[in-house]
Design a protein around this motif. Structure first.
Motif, PDB file in Angstrom:
ATOM      1  N   THR A  92       0.832  -1.200   0.000  1.00 36.75           N
ATOM      2  CA  THR A  92       0.000   0.000   0.000  1.00 36.75           C
ATOM      3  C   THR A  92       0.867   1.250   0.000  1.00 36.75           C
ATOM      4  O   THR A  92       0.643   2.182  -0.784  1.00 36.75           O
ATOM      5  N   LEU A  93       1.872   1.285   0.858  1.00 38.03           N
ATOM      6  CA  LEU A  93       2.758   2.440   0.905  1.00 38.03           C
ATOM      7  C   LEU A  93       3.558   2.576  -0.384  1.00 38.03           C
ATOM      8  O   LEU A  93       3.791   3.685  -0.873  1.00 38.03           O
ATOM      9  N   TYR A  94       3.956   1.457  -0.944  1.00 37.26           N
ATOM     10  CA  TYR A  94       4.666   1.493  -2.223  1.00 37.26           C
ATOM     11  C   TYR A  94       3.808   2.175  -3.292  1.00 37.26           C
ATOM     12  O   TYR A  94       4.287   3.063  -4.029  1.00 37.26           O
ATOM     13  N   GLU A  95       2.529   1.814  -3.383  1.00 39.50           N
ATOM     14  CA  GLU A  95       1.656   2.404  -4.395  1.00 39.50           C
ATOM     15  C   GLU A  95       1.338   3.867  -4.080  1.00 39.50           C
ATOM     16  O   GLU A  95       1.269   4.703  -4.989  1.00 39.50           O
ATOM     17  N   LEU A  96       1.159   4.207  -2.817  1.00 38.17           N
ATOM     18  CA  LEU A  96       0.882   5.597  -2.463  1.00 38.17           C
ATOM     19  C   LEU A  96       2.060   6.503  -2.818  1.00 38.17           C
ATOM     20  O   LEU A  96       1.867   7.630  -3.287  1.00 38.17           O
ATOM     21  N   LEU A  97       3.269   6.020  -2.603  1.00 40.74           N
ATOM     22  CA  LEU A  97       4.439   6.826  -2.934  1.00 40.74           C
ATOM     23  C   LEU A  97       4.598   6.984  -4.444  1.00 40.74           C
ATOM     24  O   LEU A  97       5.164   7.969  -4.913  1.00 40.74           O
ATOM     25  N   ARG A  98       4.095   6.021  -5.213  1.00 35.51           N
ATOM     26  CA  ARG A  98       4.153   6.117  -6.669  1.00 35.51           C
ATOM     27  C   ARG A  98       3.031   6.976  -7.231  1.00 35.51           C
ATOM     28  O   ARG A  98       3.095   7.406  -8.391  1.00 35.51           O
ATOM     29  N   HIS A  99       1.990   7.222  -6.434  1.00 32.85           N
ATOM     30  CA  HIS A  99       0.822   7.958  -6.912  1.00 32.85           C
ATOM     31  C   HIS A  99       0.508   9.087  -5.923  1.00 32.85           C
ATOM     32  O   HIS A  99      -0.389   8.958  -5.070  1.00 32.85           O
ATOM     33  N   PRO A 100       1.245  10.194  -5.997  1.00 29.63           N
ATOM     34  CA  PRO A 100       1.064  11.281  -5.023  1.00 29.63           C
ATOM     35  C   PRO A 100      -0.338  11.868  -5.009  1.00 29.63           C
ATOM     36  O   PRO A 100      -0.790  12.369  -3.974  1.00 29.63           O
ATOM     37  N   GLY A 101      -1.048  11.826  -6.134  1.00 33.26           N
ATOM     38  CA  GLY A 101      -2.418  12.322  -6.142  1.00 33.26           C
ATOM     39  C   GLY A 101      -3.330  11.487  -5.252  1.00 33.26           C
ATOM     40  O   GLY A 101      -4.189  12.014  -4.536  1.00 33.26           O
ATOM     41  N   VAL A 102      -3.148  10.164  -5.303  1.00 30.15           N
ATOM     42  CA  VAL A 102      -3.925   9.269  -4.435  1.00 30.15           C
ATOM     43  C   VAL A 102      -3.553   9.500  -2.985  1.00 30.15           C
ATOM     44  O   VAL A 102      -4.422   9.558  -2.100  1.00 30.15           O
ATOM     45  N   LEU A 103      -2.261   9.660  -2.708  1.00 27.70           N
ATOM     46  CA  LEU A 103      -1.807   9.917  -1.342  1.00 27.70           C
ATOM     47  C   LEU A 103      -2.412  11.213  -0.809  1.00 27.70           C
ATOM     48  O   LEU A 103      -2.890  11.261   0.340  1.00 27.70           O
ATOM     49  N   ALA A 104      -2.416  12.265  -1.615  1.00 31.37           N
ATOM     50  CA  ALA A 104      -2.966  13.552  -1.183  1.00 31.37           C
ATOM     51  C   ALA A 104      -4.466  13.442  -0.903  1.00 31.37           C
ATOM     52  O   ALA A 104      -4.975  14.000   0.076  1.00 31.37           O
ATOM     53  N   LYS A 105      -5.181  12.716  -1.756  1.00 31.64           N
ATOM     54  CA  LYS A 105      -6.623  12.553  -1.557  1.00 31.64           C
ATOM     55  C   LYS A 105      -6.907  11.758  -0.290  1.00 31.64           C
ATOM     56  O   LYS A 105      -7.833  12.082   0.466  1.00 31.64           O
ATOM     57  N   ALA A 106      -6.108  10.721  -0.042  1.00 33.04           N
ATOM     58  CA  ALA A 106      -6.288   9.921   1.166  1.00 33.04           C
ATOM     59  C   ALA A 106      -6.020  10.760   2.414  1.00 33.04           C
ATOM     60  O   ALA A 106      -6.778  10.701   3.391  1.00 33.04           O
ATOM     61  N   ARG A 107      -4.947  11.547   2.400  1.00 29.29           N
ATOM     62  CA  ARG A 107      -4.626  12.380   3.559  1.00 29.29           C
ATOM     63  C   ARG A 107      -5.718  13.420   3.785  1.00 29.29           C
ATOM     64  O   ARG A 107      -6.079  13.716   4.927  1.00 29.29           O
ATOM     65  N   ARG A 147     -16.598   6.376   7.343  1.00 31.81           N
ATOM     66  CA  ARG A 147     -16.358   7.655   6.670  1.00 31.81           C
ATOM     67  C   ARG A 147     -14.975   7.721   6.019  1.00 31.81           C
ATOM     68  O   ARG A 147     -14.603   8.748   5.481  1.00 31.81           O
ATOM     69  N   LEU A 148     -14.249   6.634   6.097  1.00 25.75           N
ATOM     70  CA  LEU A 148     -12.916   6.571   5.490  1.00 25.75           C
ATOM     71  C   LEU A 148     -12.919   5.621   4.295  1.00 25.75           C
ATOM     72  O   LEU A 148     -12.019   4.805   4.112  1.00 25.75           O
ATOM     73  N   GLY A 149     -13.948   5.747   3.479  1.00 30.35           N
ATOM     74  CA  GLY A 149     -14.139   4.812   2.372  1.00 30.35           C
ATOM     75  C   GLY A 149     -13.010   4.819   1.361  1.00 30.35           C
ATOM     76  O   GLY A 149     -12.724   3.787   0.741  1.00 30.35           O
ATOM     77  N   TYR A 150     -12.351   5.961   1.162  1.00 25.89           N
ATOM     78  CA  TYR A 150     -11.273   5.992   0.173  1.00 25.89           C
ATOM     79  C   TYR A 150     -10.094   5.142   0.609  1.00 25.89           C
ATOM     80  O   TYR A 150      -9.417   4.538  -0.224  1.00 25.89           O
ATOM     81  N   LEU A 151      -9.841   5.074   1.912  1.00 27.62           N
ATOM     82  CA  LEU A 151      -8.783   4.200   2.402  1.00 27.62           C
ATOM     83  C   LEU A 151      -9.128   2.737   2.119  1.00 27.62           C
ATOM     84  O   LEU A 151      -8.256   1.939   1.765  1.00 27.62           O
ATOM     85  N   ASP A 152     -10.385   2.393   2.275  1.00 21.32           N
ATOM     86  CA  ASP A 152     -10.836   1.036   1.962  1.00 21.32           C
ATOM     87  C   ASP A 152     -10.602   0.730   0.482  1.00 21.32           C
ATOM     88  O   ASP A 152     -10.132  -0.356   0.119  1.00 21.32           O
ATOM     89  N   GLN A 153     -10.892   1.691  -0.386  1.00 24.76           N
ATOM     90  CA  GLN A 153     -10.664   1.510  -1.822  1.00 24.76           C
ATOM     91  C   GLN A 153      -9.180   1.300  -2.115  1.00 24.76           C
ATOM     92  O   GLN A 153      -8.814   0.454  -2.942  1.00 24.76           O
TER      93      GLN A 153
END
Length: 217
Positions: free
Chosen positions: A22-37, A56-62
């Protein structure tokens, strides 16, 4: 390992493979990381993450489900027909013949996931699109009677961990040029993946449970 002030460097080797990928993919996709944060900040504020926050944290589940699609912890499972059968009108399989299902191949099947099946995209598991996923196309926890009995708890635990991590720390890659190498044991995990974390300027309020425990003392 050398440390800089305010920075912690940690190896993900030996840690939960699901969260490492998960962290590997978040670091490769900063837009997804920003949206999750942003979702974590909106839902949690200064509160410590609790079970009640999860709906209420549905994006993290995705994010976690899409990670498990591309990088399932267990790489395969077996199925066995109860009677002689023919698969796809082409392959005759006698009763009792074990068939190995390679989960990474299943999860990248373009017939089920589209031409972009190899791309990390948490929107596949959005409420609007999740219903379109074909039955049995997503099997990260195994199959049938042998599937993981704790899969619900595992996802909840991972969501809480990820929410707390994003709430409290800025995460960056220790090596921006890192290229994924897979270590195969009983499970799959990234080999040699390191991260940097820096504490964010946020003060986390004590949880209600902690207040109750303190009052008892």
């Amino acid at each position: 390992m050398a440390h800089r002030p305010g920075v912690q460097r940690d190896s993900l080797r030996g840690h939960d493979a699901r969260l490492s990928f998960t962290l590997y993919e978040l670091l490769r996709h900063p837009g997804v990381l920003a949206k999750a944060r942003a979702q974590v900040d909106e839902v949690l504020g200064t509160e410590s993450a609790r079970f009640e926050h999860l709906p209420r944290l549905g994006y993290l589940d995705q994010i976690l489900k899409e990670t498990l699609r591309l990088w399932p912890t267990a790489p395969a499972f077996n199925v066995t027909p109860y009677e002689d059968t023919t698969l796809g009108g082409r392959y005759e399989v006698p009763a009792g013949q074990p068939i190995m299902i390679l989960i990474p191949q299943l999860h990248r099947d373009k017939a089920a996931w589209g031409e972009d099946a190899g791309i990390f995209d948490p929107e596949r598991f959005s409420p609007e699109r999740a219903a379109e996923i074909p039955a049995n196309a997503w099997k990260p926890f195994g199959n049938g009677q042998r599937s993981c009995i704790g899969r619900g708890f595992a996802l909840q635990e991972a969501m809480l961990f990820l929410a707390k991590l994003l709430q409290r720390f800025e995460v960056t890659a220790a090596d921006p040029g890192y290229e994924l190498q897979i270590k195969h044991t009983l499970t799959m995990k990234p080999e040699g993946l390191f991260i940097h974390v820096r504490r964010r300027d946020v003060t986390i309020a004590a949880s209600p449970r902690a207040d109750v425990e303190q009052a008892r003392q």
